[in-house]
Every structure is written in structure tokens, then in C-alpha cells.
Design a protein around this motif. Sequence first.
Motif, PDB file in Angstrom:
ATOM      1  N   GLU A   1       0.646  -1.113   0.177  1.00 34.84           N
ATOM      2  CA  GLU A   1      -0.096  -0.256   0.374  1.00 34.84           C
ATOM      3  C   GLU A   1       0.885   1.465   0.061  1.00 34.84           C
ATOM      4  O   GLU A   1       1.849   1.248   0.979  1.00 34.84           O
TER       5      GLU A   1
ATOM      6  N   GLU B   1      -1.480  -7.636 -10.594  1.00 28.96           N
ATOM      7  CA  GLU B   1      -2.551  -7.613  -9.995  1.00 28.96           C
ATOM      8  C   GLU B   1      -2.289  -6.391  -8.723  1.00 28.96           C
ATOM      9  O   GLU B   1      -1.712  -5.945  -8.829  1.00 28.96           O
ATOM     10  N   HIS B   2      -3.504  -5.288  -9.573  1.00 24.27           N
ATOM     11  CA  HIS B   2      -3.889  -3.437  -9.030  1.00 24.27           C
ATOM     12  C   HIS B   2      -5.162  -3.987  -8.095  1.00 24.27           C
ATOM     13  O   HIS B   2      -5.874  -4.262  -8.619  1.00 24.27           O
ATOM     14  N   ARG B   3      -4.629  -2.980  -7.368  1.00 25.25           N
ATOM     15  CA  ARG B   3      -6.503  -2.613  -6.290  1.00 25.25           C
ATOM     16  C   ARG B   3      -5.704  -1.726  -5.312  1.00 25.25           C
ATOM     17  O   ARG B   3      -4.507  -1.633  -5.434  1.00 25.25           O
ATOM     18  N   ASP B   4      -6.999  -0.480  -5.652  1.00 24.45           N
ATOM     19  CA  ASP B   4      -6.650   1.141  -5.508  1.00 24.45           C
ATOM     20  C   ASP B   4      -8.082   1.241  -4.256  1.00 24.45           C
ATOM     21  O   ASP B   4      -9.277   0.657  -3.897  1.00 24.45           O
ATOM     22  N   SER B   5      -7.511   2.047  -3.689  1.00 21.47           N
ATOM     23  CA  SER B   5      -8.560   2.904  -2.754  1.00 21.47           C
ATOM     24  C   SER B   5      -9.825   3.712  -3.814  1.00 21.47           C
ATOM     25  O   SER B   5     -10.784   3.761  -3.268  1.00 21.47           O
TER      26      SER B   5
ATOM     27  N   SER C   1     -11.063   0.236  -7.985  1.00 18.04           N
ATOM     28  CA  SER C   1     -10.663  -0.225  -9.062  1.00 18.04           C
ATOM     29  C   SER C   1      -9.794  -1.417  -8.595  1.00 18.04           C
ATOM     30  O   SER C   1      -8.869  -1.581  -7.675  1.00 18.04           O
ATOM     31  N   GLN C   2      -9.645  -2.433  -8.875  1.00 14.80           N
ATOM     32  CA  GLN C   2      -8.945  -3.546  -9.498  1.00 14.80           C
ATOM     33  C   GLN C   2      -8.969  -4.246 -10.483  1.00 14.80           C
ATOM     34  O   GLN C   2      -9.318  -4.257 -11.491  1.00 14.80           O
TER      35      GLN C   2
ATOM     36  N   SER D   1      -6.120  -7.293 -13.337  1.00 19.66           N
ATOM     37  CA  SER D   1      -5.449  -8.331 -13.117  1.00 19.66           C
ATOM     38  C   SER D   1      -4.732  -7.940 -14.778  1.00 19.66           C
ATOM     39  O   SER D   1      -5.300  -7.349 -15.552  1.00 19.66           O
TER      40      SER D   1
ATOM     41  N   HIS E   1      -2.773   2.486  -3.480  1.00 13.80           N
ATOM     42  CA  HIS E   1      -2.858   1.269  -4.388  1.00 13.80           C
ATOM     43  C   HIS E   1      -1.803   0.658  -3.831  1.00 13.80           C
ATOM     44  O   HIS E   1      -1.083   0.947  -3.425  1.00 13.80           O
TER      45      HIS E   1
ATOM     46  N   GLU F   1       0.135  -3.232  -6.142  1.00 20.48           N
ATOM     47  CA  GLU F   1       0.579  -3.966  -6.840  1.00 20.48           C
ATOM     48  C   GLU F   1       1.864  -5.303  -7.009  1.00 20.48           C
ATOM     49  O   GLU F   1       3.127  -4.781  -6.303  1.00 20.48           O
TER      50      GLU F   1
ATOM     51  N   LEU G   1      -6.610   0.852   1.266  1.00 25.97           N
ATOM     52  CA  LEU G   1      -7.259  -0.707   1.435  1.00 25.97           C
ATOM     53  C   LEU G   1      -7.764  -1.733   2.740  1.00 25.97           C
ATOM     54  O   LEU G   1      -7.386  -1.517   3.433  1.00 25.97           O
TER      55      LEU G   1
END
Length: 286
Positions: free
Chosen positions: A60, A78-82, A85-86, A88, A105, A107, A285
Motif C-alpha cells: 500500500e 494484480e492491482h487494487r486501489d482505494s 478499482s482492481q 489483473s 494502491h 501492485e 485498502l
Amino acid sequence: MKKSTQRIVRDTQPHWVGDGFPVRSLFSYREGETFDPFLLLDYGGPYSFEPAEVKRGVGEHPHRGFETVTIVYQGELEHRDSSGSQGSIGPGDVQWMTAASGVVHEEFHSERFTKSGGMFEMVQLWVNLPERVKMSEPRYQGILDAQVPQISLPESAGTARIIAGELLGTSGPAKTFTPINVWDLQLNAGALTELPVPSGHTTVVVVQNGAVLLNDEPVRAVELALLDREGDSLSLQAETPSRVLILAGEPLNEPIVGEGPFVMNSRDQIREAIQDYQAGRMGSLS
């Protein structure tokens, strides 16, 4: 008139970002307006990862004031953000994340790639945002390989994938706030091609593998050429089969003030970004 070569960046030393990204930083915003509107370019890999149980990558962390553009050539992320959105992305895919007013986010290598291991190769580009939209809502564009148009270059010189902007009448899928071209070229050995590039735009040519003559000047893997803004074309002759990334963008001509993951227009805005992140106003996150 061809754009002349201003300088060539050679012999950059690799370093690790987290435990998943062995990169060479070919330029950064510390050079001021030299690469405006581009802020940073990291070339990651190629690197062979052994199979593992724990995903490698970067945990994070925040961004504000610009966009990150990640292009994967080998491996999977793989991506994930506040913002919620997410996604691969794998070979040929692109992640275009507009941090704008701020996101947090992470990664990491995908679970599948972590367990299988293999070759990893990617590029991450930072694109500056004009002051008028730096504090706009974040957005995320996950662009799959199949969505990126590929054209044949004249004279059987090779192919070009148009990620953003336009080349020879074909437009890319990425939505940008200012005029930006991102072209991913695969050139055939011995082939010569001349490409139109907007006059007045900052133009960067990155040779990822192989070797080319750029306007008759040799550029090899992993090297970067910065061209003068004047001129409206460039020529490439591949000495060997070569992959080349071409970036062109209209300069913003605004102050660039950066600190770590924040790039704004003043020191006060940087201080505000740090305070907002520390206070949790960029989200988190969970």
C-alpha cells in the motif's frame, strides 16, 4: 524535418522497487521540465522469478497529481486501489491509472504468476496532469491486449500497437487529458521506417531490446533517446529484431514540484498532499 537527438541515456543501473520489480529508471521528475509532460519511466526486467508461495510486489502506497501507465510484456500483475478499482494485467495489457486527487494502491505479481514463476518484463510511465485536473476524481483504465489496435508499418518494417494517441490514421484506446502518443513497435531486422511525430511535442524513444539507428544514430537495449521538440518526423532502422517504445506528448509548461509519490505545482500543494494522506483522506485498502 526530422527531430534531432538531444541526448541518449545509457548505462542506467538496476534497483529494486519492493521485492517484485527490478527496474532501471531512465528518467524522473527530478530533471524538471526536460521530459514534460512525462515524469518518470521505469523499465522492469527481463527477470526470471522462481515459483513462490507469497506474492512479490509493492504494498500500500499513495499517489497524487499524475497518472501511472503500466505496460506488461511478460508475467502478470494484480492491482487494487482505494477508489475501488482492481484488475489483473498480463502480456500486452495496459493499466492506465489516473491518481489525480489521490489514491492509495498496491501492485503485486498475480497469484498465478507467483506460483508458476517465469520471465517478468514491464514498463511503468508517469504522465503529469495539468493543474486544472490534478484534484479531479481518480479513474482507472484496464486496457486488454485485444483492445489495442495493431497496424503494419510501411515497407514491411514491422508492426505498431497504438496504446494512446494516433499513428497513420489509427487511434489508441487510452483516454488522456492532454495530447499523448504511446506506441509499442516491433521492428524487423534491416527494415527502415519513418514516422510522423507532432512538432513541439516532447518525444522519447526507448529501445527495450535489439538495436536501432535513430536518425542514423545507434541506440541499443536498454537505452533512451530524447529528441528535440522541433521537427515532425523520426526515422528508425533496426539492425536486429527490436522492440521500441515511442512516447510523444504536448508539454504542459507548468511548474513541476515533486516529493516521493506526489507531483504537484507548488510546495504548499505537496505539504497538503502529505497531510491528506496521513489523515486518511486518500482512502485506504481494507
